[in-house]
Design a protein around this motif. Structure first.
Motif, PDB file in Angstrom:
ATOM      1  N   ASP A   1       0.843  -1.188   0.000  1.00  0.00           N
ATOM      2  CA  ASP A   1       0.000   0.000   0.000  1.00  0.00           C
ATOM      3  C   ASP A   1       0.886   1.248   0.000  1.00  0.00           C
ATOM      4  N   HIS A   2       0.735   2.100  -0.983  1.00  0.00           N
ATOM      5  CA  HIS A   2       1.556   3.307  -1.071  1.00  0.00           C
ATOM      6  C   HIS A   2       0.700   4.470  -1.555  1.00  0.00           C
ATOM      7  N   ARG A   3       0.906   5.575  -0.923  1.00  0.00           N
ATOM      8  CA  ARG A   3       0.315   6.827  -1.375  1.00  0.00           C
ATOM      9  C   ARG A   3       1.120   7.956  -0.765  1.00  0.00           C
ATOM     10  N   PRO A   4       0.992   9.161  -1.256  1.00  0.00           N
ATOM     11  CA  PRO A   4       1.764  10.267  -0.691  1.00  0.00           C
ATOM     12  C   PRO A   4       1.532  10.375   0.807  1.00  0.00           C
ATOM     13  N   PRO A   5       2.576  10.643   1.591  1.00  0.00           N
ATOM     14  CA  PRO A   5       2.455  10.641   3.037  1.00  0.00           C
ATOM     15  C   PRO A   5       1.517  11.689   3.605  1.00  0.00           C
ATOM     16  N   GLY A   6       1.251  12.744   2.896  1.00  0.00           N
ATOM     17  CA  GLY A   6       0.383  13.789   3.429  1.00  0.00           C
ATOM     18  C   GLY A   6      -0.980  13.290   3.853  1.00  0.00           C
TER      19      GLY A   6
ATOM     20  N   LYS B   1       5.975 -12.057   0.801  1.00  0.00           N
ATOM     21  CA  LYS B   1       4.688 -12.719   1.058  1.00  0.00           C
ATOM     22  C   LYS B   1       4.680 -14.123   0.475  1.00  0.00           C
ATOM     23  N   GLU B   2       5.174 -14.229  -0.774  1.00  0.00           N
ATOM     24  CA  GLU B   2       5.183 -15.520  -1.455  1.00  0.00           C
ATOM     25  C   GLU B   2       6.180 -16.492  -0.818  1.00  0.00           C
ATOM     26  N   THR B   3       7.368 -16.010  -0.512  1.00  0.00           N
ATOM     27  CA  THR B   3       8.432 -16.869   0.003  1.00  0.00           C
ATOM     28  C   THR B   3       8.210 -17.289   1.450  1.00  0.00           C
ATOM     29  N   PHE B   4       7.826 -16.339   2.292  1.00  0.00           N
ATOM     30  CA  PHE B   4       7.736 -16.605   3.724  1.00  0.00           C
ATOM     31  C   PHE B   4       6.327 -16.567   4.285  1.00  0.00           C
ATOM     32  N   GLY B   5       5.338 -16.252   3.454  1.00  0.00           N
ATOM     33  CA  GLY B   5       3.971 -16.146   3.943  1.00  0.00           C
ATOM     34  C   GLY B   5       3.758 -14.939   4.843  1.00  0.00           C
ATOM     35  N   TRP B   6       4.604 -13.932   4.679  1.00  0.00           N
ATOM     36  CA  TRP B   6       4.547 -12.734   5.518  1.00  0.00           C
ATOM     37  C   TRP B   6       3.347 -11.867   5.157  1.00  0.00           C
ATOM     38  N   ASN B   7       2.746 -11.293   6.155  1.00  0.00           N
ATOM     39  CA  ASN B   7       1.712 -10.280   5.979  1.00  0.00           C
ATOM     40  C   ASN B   7       1.964  -9.175   6.989  1.00  0.00           C
ATOM     41  N   PRO B   8       1.747  -7.939   6.612  1.00  0.00           N
ATOM     42  CA  PRO B   8       1.983  -6.845   7.558  1.00  0.00           C
ATOM     43  C   PRO B   8       1.004  -6.916   8.730  1.00  0.00           C
TER      44      PRO B   8
ATOM     45  N   GLU C   1      -1.996   3.096   9.899  1.00  0.00           N
ATOM     46  CA  GLU C   1      -1.789   2.862  11.326  1.00  0.00           C
ATOM     47  C   GLU C   1      -0.301   2.974  11.679  1.00  0.00           C
ATOM     48  N   ALA C   2       0.576   2.427  10.842  1.00  0.00           N
ATOM     49  CA  ALA C   2       2.012   2.506  11.092  1.00  0.00           C
ATOM     50  C   ALA C   2       2.486   3.959  11.086  1.00  0.00           C
ATOM     51  N   VAL C   3       2.010   4.741  10.122  1.00  0.00           N
ATOM     52  CA  VAL C   3       2.369   6.158  10.070  1.00  0.00           C
ATOM     53  C   VAL C   3       1.823   6.869  11.302  1.00  0.00           C
ATOM     54  N   GLY C   4       0.613   6.518  11.717  1.00  0.00           N
ATOM     55  CA  GLY C   4       0.036   7.106  12.925  1.00  0.00           C
ATOM     56  C   GLY C   4       0.884   6.841  14.161  1.00  0.00           C
ATOM     57  N   TRP C   5       1.414   5.630  14.270  1.00  0.00           N
ATOM     58  CA  TRP C   5       2.288   5.300  15.401  1.00  0.00           C
ATOM     59  C   TRP C   5       3.579   6.127  15.345  1.00  0.00           C
ATOM     60  N   THR C   6       4.086   6.351  14.138  1.00  0.00           N
ATOM     61  CA  THR C   6       5.289   7.167  13.984  1.00  0.00           C
ATOM     62  C   THR C   6       5.008   8.609  14.380  1.00  0.00           C
ATOM     63  N   VAL C   7       3.856   9.127  13.979  1.00  0.00           N
ATOM     64  CA  VAL C   7       3.461  10.481  14.367  1.00  0.00           C
ATOM     65  C   VAL C   7       3.324  10.558  15.882  1.00  0.00           C
TER      66      VAL C   7
ATOM     67  N   ALA D   1       5.518   0.782  25.371  1.00  0.00           N
ATOM     68  CA  ALA D   1       4.059   0.738  25.209  1.00  0.00           C
ATOM     69  C   ALA D   1       3.691   0.386  23.770  1.00  0.00           C
ATOM     70  N   GLN D   2       4.396   0.975  22.791  1.00  0.00           N
ATOM     71  CA  GLN D   2       4.101   0.660  21.393  1.00  0.00           C
ATOM     72  C   GLN D   2       4.459  -0.789  21.069  1.00  0.00           C
ATOM     73  N   ILE D   3       5.564  -1.270  21.595  1.00  0.00           N
ATOM     74  CA  ILE D   3       5.948  -2.663  21.360  1.00  0.00           C
ATOM     75  C   ILE D   3       4.904  -3.597  21.956  1.00  0.00           C
ATOM     76  N   GLY D   4       4.450  -3.292  23.165  1.00  0.00           N
ATOM     77  CA  GLY D   4       3.406  -4.097  23.797  1.00  0.00           C
ATOM     78  C   GLY D   4       2.122  -4.097  22.992  1.00  0.00           C
ATOM     79  N   ARG D   5       1.766  -2.928  22.450  1.00  0.00           N
ATOM     80  CA  ARG D   5       0.564  -2.820  21.615  1.00  0.00           C
ATOM     81  C   ARG D   5       0.746  -3.600  20.311  1.00  0.00           C
ATOM     82  N   PHE D   6       1.943  -3.551  19.753  1.00  0.00           N
ATOM     83  CA  PHE D   6       2.216  -4.239  18.495  1.00  0.00           C
ATOM     84  C   PHE D   6       2.073  -5.746  18.651  1.00  0.00           C
ATOM     85  N   PHE D   7       2.699  -6.298  19.673  1.00  0.00           N
ATOM     86  CA  PHE D   7       2.657  -7.739  19.854  1.00  0.00           C
ATOM     87  C   PHE D   7       1.362  -8.204  20.499  1.00  0.00           C
ATOM     88  N   GLY D   8       0.787  -7.396  21.372  1.00  0.00           N
ATOM     89  CA  GLY D   8      -0.487  -7.724  22.003  1.00  0.00           C
ATOM     90  C   GLY D   8      -0.384  -8.874  22.990  1.00  0.00           C
TER      91      GLY D   8
END
Length: 107
Positions: A4-9, A44-51, A57-63, A81-88
């Motif tokens: 997913d990509h779009r201008p950061p604004g 995704k294809e090689t390792f079955g990775w998904n974000p 949401e990631a940009v929001g956490w950075t902000v 706190a962010q790491i705890g929220r990320f892993f849950g």
């Protein structure tokens, strides 16, 4: 497929508040700029990775992190706190409920 990509604004501005604005100063960039694209398809294809987080949401956490840093917050606490929220709770990486807050001796 492409990530997913779009201008950061569009993702950053609502979180920044305080009259923040985005000024696009694109000047065409280097010749390869048109070819540089983030493509998550292979991982995704090689390792079955998904974000775990959508780009907004990631940009929001950075902000959030940046605003806390600018305000002089206790950044190890903010990051924990962010790491705890990320892993849950109950995450396979053990960062959920069992995650312990860092102490001065850990830093």
């Amino acid at each position: 497929g492409l990530c997913d990509h779009r201008p950061p604004g569009g993702s950053v501005l609502p979180g920044l508040g305080d009259g923040a604005s985005w000024l696009d100063r694109y000047d065409g960039g280097p010749h390869e700029a048109a070819f540089l694209k983030l493509d998550c398809g292979k991982v995704k294809e090689t390792f079955g990775w998904n974000p775990r987080l959508h780009v907004d949401e990631a940009v929001g956490w950075t902000v959030e992190w940046t605003k806390q840093w600018l305000a002089g917050a206790d950044m190890p606490k903010v990051m924990d706190a962010q790491i705890g929220r990320f892993f849950g709770p109950g995450d396979e990486h053990g960062q959920g409920d069992e995650h312990q807050e860092r102490t001065e001796s850990d830093v």
